[in-house]
Design a protein around this motif. Structure first.
Motif, PDB file in Angstrom:
ATOM      1  N   MET A   1     -45.706 -99.845 -48.248  1.00 18.25           N
ATOM      2  CA  MET A   1     -45.591-101.233 -47.849  1.00 18.25           C
ATOM      3  C   MET A   1     -46.142-101.378 -46.453  1.00 18.25           C
ATOM      4  O   MET A   1     -45.830-100.595 -45.569  1.00 18.25           O
ATOM      5  N   THR A   2     -46.953-102.355 -46.205  1.00 22.93           N
ATOM      6  CA  THR A   2     -47.560-102.553 -44.892  1.00 22.93           C
ATOM      7  C   THR A   2     -46.515-103.021 -43.908  1.00 22.93           C
ATOM      8  O   THR A   2     -45.452-103.530 -44.266  1.00 22.93           O
ATOM      9  N   ALA A   3     -46.854-102.833 -42.601  1.00 22.32           N
ATOM     10  CA  ALA A   3     -45.939-103.243 -41.538  1.00 22.32           C
ATOM     11  C   ALA A   3     -45.816-104.752 -41.521  1.00 22.32           C
ATOM     12  O   ALA A   3     -46.650-105.479 -42.018  1.00 22.32           O
ATOM     13  N   CYS A   4     -44.712-105.242 -40.903  1.00 17.36           N
ATOM     14  CA  CYS A   4     -44.479-106.678 -40.840  1.00 17.36           C
ATOM     15  C   CYS A   4     -45.544-107.341 -39.998  1.00 17.36           C
ATOM     16  O   CYS A   4     -45.906-106.829 -38.932  1.00 17.36           O
ATOM     17  N   PRO A   5     -46.075-108.480 -40.400  1.00 24.87           N
ATOM     18  CA  PRO A   5     -47.090-109.157 -39.613  1.00 24.87           C
ATOM     19  C   PRO A   5     -46.545-109.553 -38.251  1.00 24.87           C
ATOM     20  O   PRO A   5     -45.403-110.008 -38.129  1.00 24.87           O
ATOM     21  N   SER A   6     -47.396-109.392 -37.221  1.00 28.51           N
ATOM     22  CA  SER A   6     -46.972-109.737 -35.863  1.00 28.51           C
ATOM     23  C   SER A   6     -46.824-111.230 -35.682  1.00 28.51           C
ATOM     24  O   SER A   6     -46.208-111.683 -34.725  1.00 28.51           O
ATOM     25  N   ALA A   7     -47.391-112.030 -36.621  1.00 25.25           N
ATOM     26  CA  ALA A   7     -47.327-113.476 -36.460  1.00 25.25           C
ATOM     27  C   ALA A   7     -45.944-114.022 -36.777  1.00 25.25           C
ATOM     28  O   ALA A   7     -45.647-115.172 -36.478  1.00 25.25           O
ATOM     29  N   ARG A 156     -40.889-111.381 -61.035  1.00 30.15           N
ATOM     30  CA  ARG A 156     -40.323-111.225 -59.682  1.00 30.15           C
ATOM     31  C   ARG A 156     -40.604-109.804 -59.197  1.00 30.15           C
ATOM     32  O   ARG A 156     -40.264-108.827 -59.886  1.00 30.15           O
ATOM     33  N   PHE A 157     -41.198-109.684 -58.030  1.00 32.23           N
ATOM     34  CA  PHE A 157     -41.563-108.373 -57.490  1.00 32.23           C
ATOM     35  C   PHE A 157     -41.145-108.327 -56.027  1.00 32.23           C
ATOM     36  O   PHE A 157     -41.436-109.246 -55.246  1.00 32.23           O
ATOM     37  N   ARG A 158     -40.428-107.243 -55.656  1.00 33.56           N
ATOM     38  CA  ARG A 158     -39.982-107.067 -54.280  1.00 33.56           C
ATOM     39  C   ARG A 158     -40.288-105.638 -53.831  1.00 33.56           C
ATOM     40  O   ARG A 158     -40.003-104.680 -54.576  1.00 33.56           O
ATOM     41  N   ASN A 159     -40.857-105.497 -52.639  1.00 35.26           N
ATOM     42  CA  ASN A 159     -41.063-104.171 -52.050  1.00 35.26           C
ATOM     43  C   ASN A 159     -39.769-103.717 -51.388  1.00 35.26           C
ATOM     44  O   ASN A 159     -39.019-104.518 -50.814  1.00 35.26           O
TER      45      ASN A 159
END
Length: 555
Positions: A1-7, A156-159
């Motif tokens: 899973m990619t890192a949380c967006p900085s925005a 429904r899909f959740r990481n």
């Protein structure tokens, strides 16, 4: 899973906080507000026979099943054998197993309640931290008399990410979706050959604790989907060597599509048969040798409407399957950070093929729908033409009747003219007839030289006058409606005409309120004439037609 967006805002920079926020949003989803209300029809009632089938896999690849909660079985599992779970305590024993599959069955058929109770289902959700949105798919099941919900919710899909670490290499996920399929019941006692069925799938893969959880709702025993599940579980061992989880998703989607081709072929055959029946119908024409003599009516329109509804439901279900396959393709691609290996490439290719196959089925269904609409339009036109033709026939028959009536009227006019002439002649000779009749009686004698009239000549006129008046009086009385009503009442009261269908007052009409008969029975009384209806009422009564008279209740 990619890192949380900085925005994102600072309070959401921590992915664990974001995960908690998403979970809270899922828990309070508006779509789940009806779940408590629907639960009474979805699950078995408390106190009944409630259960969940469960199959567990150990690290050595042996498929193990959950046994009853007995001391001798808590630390040992039977291979290739399914046991039932009836209590929450049985679920706790499986929390640390690497791979567990739960089967929630129907109690009788696909329109009956599910096997677990609400409490047992809630225990499953809490023990394994199942996403609350899975309840949306469960709401499609339960007690019902007819299938109306042909489109399950979207996938429904959740990481997932371990709560104790930000290590993205230990990336997990959970997904839930529903699939519709058809089953061939065969031609049994003239019943519908095909039945629409469904099942729901939940998967949770958590590498942080080396666990994979599966939940299958509505998959019947010995069915194709269950065989795929058991085969997948038998091939899987530890979390590092087990078969890619998306392999089972692909197998389940392929299994749900296995009967669509034959179902569409059957619909096509039925539509073609109905279309040929309408196209070859002999409408408003004499039968031609060698041409089938069909009789179309509104029941054909009803059959086309049922076919159209089935095709529309088919389009909805195929569209839902396409959406599910597309979502799985997208999420499988997003889970692959490195270039796709051979396994993932094969999986993606398999999902694309199933999606393309479903698209082909959907295209066939749309074309079939157009054919049904065309046949319905033609049938409506033929029925309108048939009605117009029938009206034309009726108009022609009415015209012939008018011609016949005109001929009869002309004949009656000629007859009435002849009768008028005869009447005039009769009136012309009536005085002479009366005089000759009088002089031919014994009151008048003619001698050789003289005419002798008897002194009793007045007796002739004394008898003839009253008899004439009496004859006229009898004619007047018998032609009046009062005489008809009273006579019919008397005859029925005496039992002479018991089988005559007639509606008469419950009491003597002479005693009815608002009707008073003169004590002298003078039929010419003006008071009596003012109380009775016209003569049409008597005719209606003779025919058994109800009518009402003022002041008299109809019995």
């Amino acid at each position: 899973m990619t890192a949380c967006p900085s925005a994102l805002p600072s309070e959401f920079q921590d992915c664990s906080v974001m995960a908690d926020y998403i979970h809270l949003r899922d828990l309070n989803a508006p779509a789940l507000k009806k779940f408590d209300e629907r639960a009474l029809k979805i699950f078995q009632l408390e106190g009944g026979n409630t259960w969940i089938d469960a199959v567990s896999s150990s690290q050595d690849g042996c498929s193990k099943s959950v046994a009853d909660n007995t001391p001798e079985m808590k630390n040992g599992w039977l291979c290739n054998h399914t046991h039932t779970i009836q209590h929450r305590d049985d679920l706790i024993m499986l929390r640390n197993h690497p791979q567990v599959a739960f089967f929630i069955r129907f109690t009788r058929n696909s329109n009956s309640r599910l096997s677990p109770s609400r409490d047992l289902f809630d225990g499953l959700m809490e023990t394994f931290s199942i996403n609350p949105r899975f309840q949306e798919f469960v709401m499609s099941f339960g007690l019902k008399f007819q299938e109306h919900d042909f489109a399950p919710p979207s996938l429904r899909f959740r990481n997932l990410l371990s709560a104790s670490t930000q290590d993205h290499s230990k990336q997990g996920f959970e997904c839930a979706y529903g699939l519709r399929y058809v089953a061939d019941n065969g031609n049994l006692d003239g019943k519908e050959r095909w039945s629409v069925r469904q099942f729901a799938v939940y998967q949770r893969v958590d590498p942080a604790i080396n666990q994979s959880i599966w939940i299958f709702v509505g998959i019947s025993k010995t069915s194709g989907p269950e065989q795929h599940v058991l085969d997948f579980l038998s091939r899987s061992s530890g979390i590092t060597t087990r078969t890619h989880p998306f392999c089972l998703h692909l197998a389940l989607i392929a299994a749900s599509l296995s009967e669509w081709r034959w179902y569409i072929d059957d619909l096509t055959e039925r539509v073609q048969s109905q279309s040929d029946r309408i196209t070859l119908a002999d409408v408003a024409k004499d039968k031609i040798d060698g041409r089938p003599d069909f009789n179309i009516n509104f029941s054909d329109r009803q059959r086309l409407k049922n076919l159209e509804d089935s095709i529309l439901n088919l389009q909805i279900m195929l569209g839902s399957t396409i959406s599910t396959a597309s979502s799985l393709i997208r999420h499988l691609s997003s889970l692959c950070e490195q270039p796709l290996d051979s396994t993932e490439s094969i999986l993606l290719n398999g999902f694309v093929e199933t999606r393309d196959e479903t698209n082909l089925f959907l295209t066939k269904a749309k074309i079939l729908h157009q054919r049904v609409r065309g046949a319905s339009s033609l049938l409506s036109g033929l029925l309108d033409y048939e009605n117009a033709y029938s009206l034309r026939i009726l108009a022609e028959e009415s015209r012939q009747d008018n011609i016949a009536m005109r001929a009869l009227t002309e004949k009656a006019t000629k007859d009435s003219g002849a009768i008028k002439i005869i009447t005039i002649i009769t009136v012309f000779f009536l005085p002479a007839t009366v005089v000759s009749s009088f002089f031919s009686t014994q009151f008048v004698s003619i001698s050789t030289h003289d005419l002798v009239i008897s002194s009793k000549w007045w007796i002739y006129f004394a008898v003839t006058g009253p008899l004439t008046i009496l004859t006229l009086l009898v004619w007047y009385v018998t032609s009046s409606s009062r005489f008809h009503n009273a006579a019919l009442y008397r005859l029925r009261k005496s039992g002479l005409i018991r089988n005559l269908i007639i509606k008469t007052p419950r009491k003597d009409p002479e005693q009815a309120e608002g009707i008073s008969y003169p004590s002298t029975h003078s039929f010419g009384s003006s008071n009596f004439e003012s109380q009775i209806q016209p003569s049409e009422a008597a005719h209606a009564e003779l025919l058994g037609t109800p009518y009402s008279r003022k002041g008299v209740s109809n019995g």
